[in-house]
Write an enzyme that holds these catalytic residues in place. Structure first.
Site, PDB file in Angstrom:
ATOM      1  N   ASN A 168       1.005  -1.451   0.239  1.00  0.00           N
ATOM      2  CA  ASN A 168      -0.239   0.014  -0.220  1.00  0.00           C
ATOM      3  C   ASN A 168       0.731   0.992  -0.411  1.00  0.00           C
ATOM      4  O   ASN A 168       2.082   1.622  -0.030  1.00  0.00           O
ATOM      5  CB  ASN A 168      -1.047  -0.505   1.248  1.00  0.00           C
ATOM      6  CG  ASN A 168      -0.536  -0.466   2.066  1.00  0.00           C
ATOM      7  OD1 ASN A 168       0.948   0.202   2.493  1.00  0.00           O
ATOM      8  ND2 ASN A 168      -0.747   0.585   3.750  1.00  0.00           N
ATOM      9  N   CYS A 178       2.056   3.573   2.326  1.00  0.00           N
ATOM     10  CA  CYS A 178       2.672   3.974   3.232  1.00  0.00           C
ATOM     11  C   CYS A 178       3.980   2.987   3.210  1.00  0.00           C
ATOM     12  O   CYS A 178       5.084   3.076   4.193  1.00  0.00           O
ATOM     13  CB  CYS A 178       2.171   3.855   4.346  1.00  0.00           C
ATOM     14  SG  CYS A 178       1.362   5.841   4.299  1.00  0.00           S
ATOM     15  N   GLY A 179       3.414   1.365   2.654  1.00  0.00           N
ATOM     16  CA  GLY A 179       4.724   0.599   2.993  1.00  0.00           C
ATOM     17  C   GLY A 179       4.501  -0.238   3.436  1.00  0.00           C
ATOM     18  O   GLY A 179       5.023  -1.369   3.465  1.00  0.00           O
ATOM     19  N   GLU A 180       2.993  -0.452   5.265  1.00  0.00           N
ATOM     20  CA  GLU A 180       2.916  -1.567   6.110  1.00  0.00           C
ATOM     21  C   GLU A 180       1.955  -2.417   5.120  1.00  0.00           C
ATOM     22  O   GLU A 180       2.300  -3.236   6.138  1.00  0.00           O
ATOM     23  CB  GLU A 180       2.724  -0.392   6.751  1.00  0.00           C
ATOM     24  CG  GLU A 180       1.136  -0.364   6.403  1.00  0.00           C
ATOM     25  CD  GLU A 180       0.830   0.744   6.506  1.00  0.00           C
ATOM     26  OE1 GLU A 180      -0.867   1.000   5.652  1.00  0.00           O
ATOM     27  OE2 GLU A 180       1.350   1.537   6.021  1.00  0.00           O
TER      28      GLU A 180
END
Length: 802
Positions: free
Chosen positions: A286, A288-290
């Site tokens: 996604n 923001c990478g989380e």
């Protein structure tokens, strides 16, 4: 009538007032509460939470027609209004609305055909309309200049299509409340990887995307051994050439040092935790990478407010935390059913895997309450203990729901097939950034340290109010060192470390992000990652003076600690890039980022029309007029000089200097490094200006003129030569005049200051507009934007952008 009566009965038992700060109420009114067609707010904050609780509780009836739905509604309502847990923003915004889409995170595939690419553009547009963010892997697209057999032409490559997606996002406002957010990922083995790494070196390009490089273990081993690694054409599967892994890693490091882009994603680590590998390999996350996701998957996120789990004895209330975890998992599992997804393919994948992401916020405030410094062994150990507890309890609740409702439909295709672990949800935990929902909850964001202990908030009438961290405020008043003057001073510095009037114990406890070394940021991220199904959103903050080597060390350590990704941000780096570097990287980055074979620097072509300003400065050879022109995006682009009525060698040398200076700017050389070479050059005829400013030579005068112009525009680095005032400087100049090197129509008899100029109304508008766009300020309220996990958000009004 019966429906209205039922609705009325259901809301009466949800009477508890929300625990909201004035700032939270402002954010909710501005961005979350329902509005009519005239944009007038038509619900209260309490009604919003009632709406959400009612909509999310409703799926209970599907699994148990005799369930006491009012009890579920009450549990969900109290969980939110007590600020113990909040779901992601789309759930608060859309639950209970027709066509309510409640998920924040999506990943869409991009296959190597024109039809597939533009299908994904359309799908992304539909998702953005509903308030969701999208992640993409561009790794399957053939490289630029590859042959397209069907047409006989050549491919434009992933970067060109990335710009198409970016432009599509630009014209869509998410649900009228959230700006489009995207993640672009490219495999480090892709032939266009170098262009991708540097595609955001100018902050005005690809503004609706975060970008990350996907690195595998093969590449990281090659970096360690200083070996070459292969670039593979995804269209043919064949190796096209080899590059030095260490040099490519240098490109990543220095671009991240420059402005925080790109981040790194370690996809081998991500796929080691893929619960459904038979359904495909994870290639994207996604925005923001989380949240790593398969194509067409979405994830429903929610966060526990850890600050609410500390009792009066300054201990963690584990039983309360257990209750919040279990209710939160129940809530998020229901969201999967309550959400109306924009595509049938998404509905099938989401309800097939039922991924949820229960995370945390308020970690910094919990540490404050426990009187534990963020950058300490105790804090890291506590992070592991807290997240292990949350992971275990969420697993237990998901197993209980699996027993009651059945495991997720793709369970037989998962890593648990044939075991007794019949989870309801393929993943249970994620650490998200929580920028806006943490402000609604009145607590710190995600697992980040506080950015500042006190913010200054501008209010109507020009007054300023301090917005303090509530824990610090309580301690300051309780310990007797509170004063309004102290709060104002803290707001100016951000940190409390240097205030002797604050006891040393509290100065050590109330640390901010820039008080903490990068290594502690990473160790905290690793502490949470060890007990998190998905990934952890975390920004490693650097001071402005950090070097590329500092960034390199963090990237290497992130890999060694087993993290799934890493994002860095050097303080004010995006501001100074816009102000100082023109069209490419800074000299420090270039020094360790030499062109690879086949790469050459070419000056940018000159636009037909440019806008700029002319500055007059006295030299030992007479009056000099220096014109600084900007390109269409507001970057210094070219410089011209004119020696009044003088001629001869001085004029010729000044013209030569500014021609070369212009060529350097158009070729991407950092303006700071250029000025460094010109400053202080001496000649036999220096000039002392009023105020004691010494102009040593014509080259020194050119440097001072450019510095003064940049200082006027707010540069934090360049501008050692003080510029008099905004109002006395800028005049608009056309390309025709500046190309001839003509001075402004002032004449030698002008009695203005030694460094001055004229300014037209239109020129003033241009410069003021440029000035506003140069600093990281909130476009809504003018507050300072905070960089957090790939996003920026305003701590005052809640504006956010990823």
């Amino acid at each position: 009538m019966g429906t209205e009566a039922t609705h009325s009965a259901s809301v009466k038992h949800m009477h508890l007032e929300p625990e909201l700060t004035e700032n939270a109420r402002f954010i909710l009114r501005k961005r979350y509460l329902l509005k009519n067609e005239r944009a007038e707010v038509i619900e209260t904050e309490q009604e919003m939470f009632q709406r959400v609780a009612r909509a999310v509780a409703a799926p209970d009836l599907v699994y148990n027609p005799s369930v006491d739905l009012r009890q579920t509604e009450q549990e969900f309502y109290e969980l939110m209004v007590k600020m113990e847990f909040l779901p992601n923003s789309p759930t608060l915004m859309n639950a209970g609305k027709p066509g309510g889409q409640l998920s924040a995170c999506f990943v869409l595939p991009i296959e190597d055909s024109l039809d597939a690419i533009f299908d994904s553009v359309k799908s992304a547009a539909l998702i953005h309309q509903t308030g969701g963010g999208t992640g993409f892997s561009f790794s399957r697209l053939r490289p630029a200049n590859d042959v397209v057999r069907s047409t006989g032409g050549v491919a434009s490559g992933p970067i060109s299509f990335l710009k198409v997606f970016n432009q599509a996002t630009e014209v869509i406002k998410q649900g009228g409340t959230r700006r489009g957010a995207n993640m672009a990922i490219l495999d480090v083995h892709h032939p266009d990887i170098l262009d991708f790494i540097t595609c955001k070196k100018r902050n005005t390009e690809i503004t609706n995307f975060n970008i990350s490089v996907a690195a595998d273990e093969e590449f990281m081993r090659a970096v360690e051994k200083d070996a070459d690694y292969p670039l593979i054409n995804p269209n043919t599967g064949k190796e096209v050439r080899r590059l030095s892994a260490r040099k490519v890693f240098d490109y990543v490091v220095n671009s991240a040092w420059l402005n925080g882009e790109p981040g790194m994603v370690f996809l081998d680590r991500v796929n080691a935790d893929n619960p459904t590998p038979s359904l495909g390999r994870i290639e994207a996350t996604n925005p923001c990478g989380e949240q790593p996701l398969l194509p067409y998957e979405a994830c429903n996120l929610g966060s526990i407010n850890l600050a609410k789990c500390v009792n009066e004895r300054k201990e963690i209330d584990w039983e309360k935390l257990r209750r919040i975890v279990r209710t939160g998992v129940h809530f998020l599992d229901n969201v999967v059913d309550a959400s109306d997804f924009p595509l049938e393919k998404i509905t099938k994948m989401v309800r097939g895997n039922r991924k949820i992401g229960l995370g945390v916020m308020g970690w910094a405030d919990m540490l404050f309450l426990l009187e534990t410094p963020y950058d300490s062994e105790d804090a890291v150990a506590l992070a592991e203990e807290v997240m292990e507890f949350i992971q275990e309890e969420s697993d237990r609740m998901s197993l209980d729901l699996g027993e009651e409702r059945g495991p997720f439909p793709n369970w037989e295709k998962s890593i648990w097939a044939g075991t007794k672990q019949k989870f309801r949800n393929a993943t249970r935990t994620t650490i998200a950034p929580t920028g806006t929902i943490s402000m609604i909850a009145g607590t710190s964001s995600g697992i980040e340290p506080l950015f500042a202990i006190v913010f200054i908030k501008n209010v109507m009438g020009g007054a300023q109010l301090g917005e303090s961290d509530p824990v610090f405020l309580a301690v300051a008043k309780g310990e007797g060192f509170y004063s309004e003057e102290l709060m104002k001073q803290i707001a100016q510095r951000g940190s409390v470390r240097t205030f002797s009037e604050i006891p040393e114990k509290w100065r050590r406890i109330f640390v901010t992000s820039h008080d903490i070394s990068p290594e502690w940021h990473l160790r905290m991220q690793a502490g949470f990652q060890g007990h998190t199904d998905n990934a952890v959103s975390k920004t490693v903050n650097f001071p402005q003076e950090a070097t590329p080597e500092d960034v390199r060390n963090v990237f290497v350590l992130a890999h060694e600690l087993g993290l799934k990704g890493v994002t860095v941000y050097r303080d004010r780096s995006r501001e100074e890039q816009v102000l100082n570097i023109g069209n490419a990287t800074t000299v420090e980055a270039q020094a360790v980022q030499p062109p690879l074979p086949g790469m050459r620097i070419k000056p940018r072509p000159r636009p037909q029309l440019v806008t700029g300003a002319t500055t007059k400065i006295e030299t030992g050879c007479g009056k000099m007029y220096v014109t600084i022109n900007e390109d269409e995006e507001g970057h210094p682009f070219e410089v011209f000089s004119q020696m009044g009525k003088a001629g001869g060698c001085a004029a010729a040398q000044s013209e030569a200097i500014t021609r070369l200076l212009s060529l350097a700017l158009r070729s991407g050389i950092a303006i700071e490094s250029i000025l460094k070479q010109l400053r202080g050059i001496s000649c036999p005829n220096p000039r002392l200006l009023p105020g004691g400013v010494r102009v040593s030579s014509c080259p020194d005068a050119i440097a001072k003129a450019v510095e003064s112009y940049l200082a006027f525009k707010g540069s934090p680095v360049v501008g050692r030569f003080k510029f008099p005032s905004k109002e006395s400087l800028v005049s608009e100049s056309s390309s025709a005049a500046s190309a001839k090197g003509e001075p402004p129509a002032q004449g030698d008899g002008d009695k203005s200051d030694n460094v001055s100029g004229t300014r037209s109304a239109s020129g003033a508008a241009v410069v003021n507009n440029l000035y506003k766009n140069m600093i990281d300020v909130c476009p809504d309220c003018g507050g300072t934007l905070i960089h957090d996990s790939g996003c920026v958000y305003c701590p005052i009004c809640g504006y956010s952008k990823c």
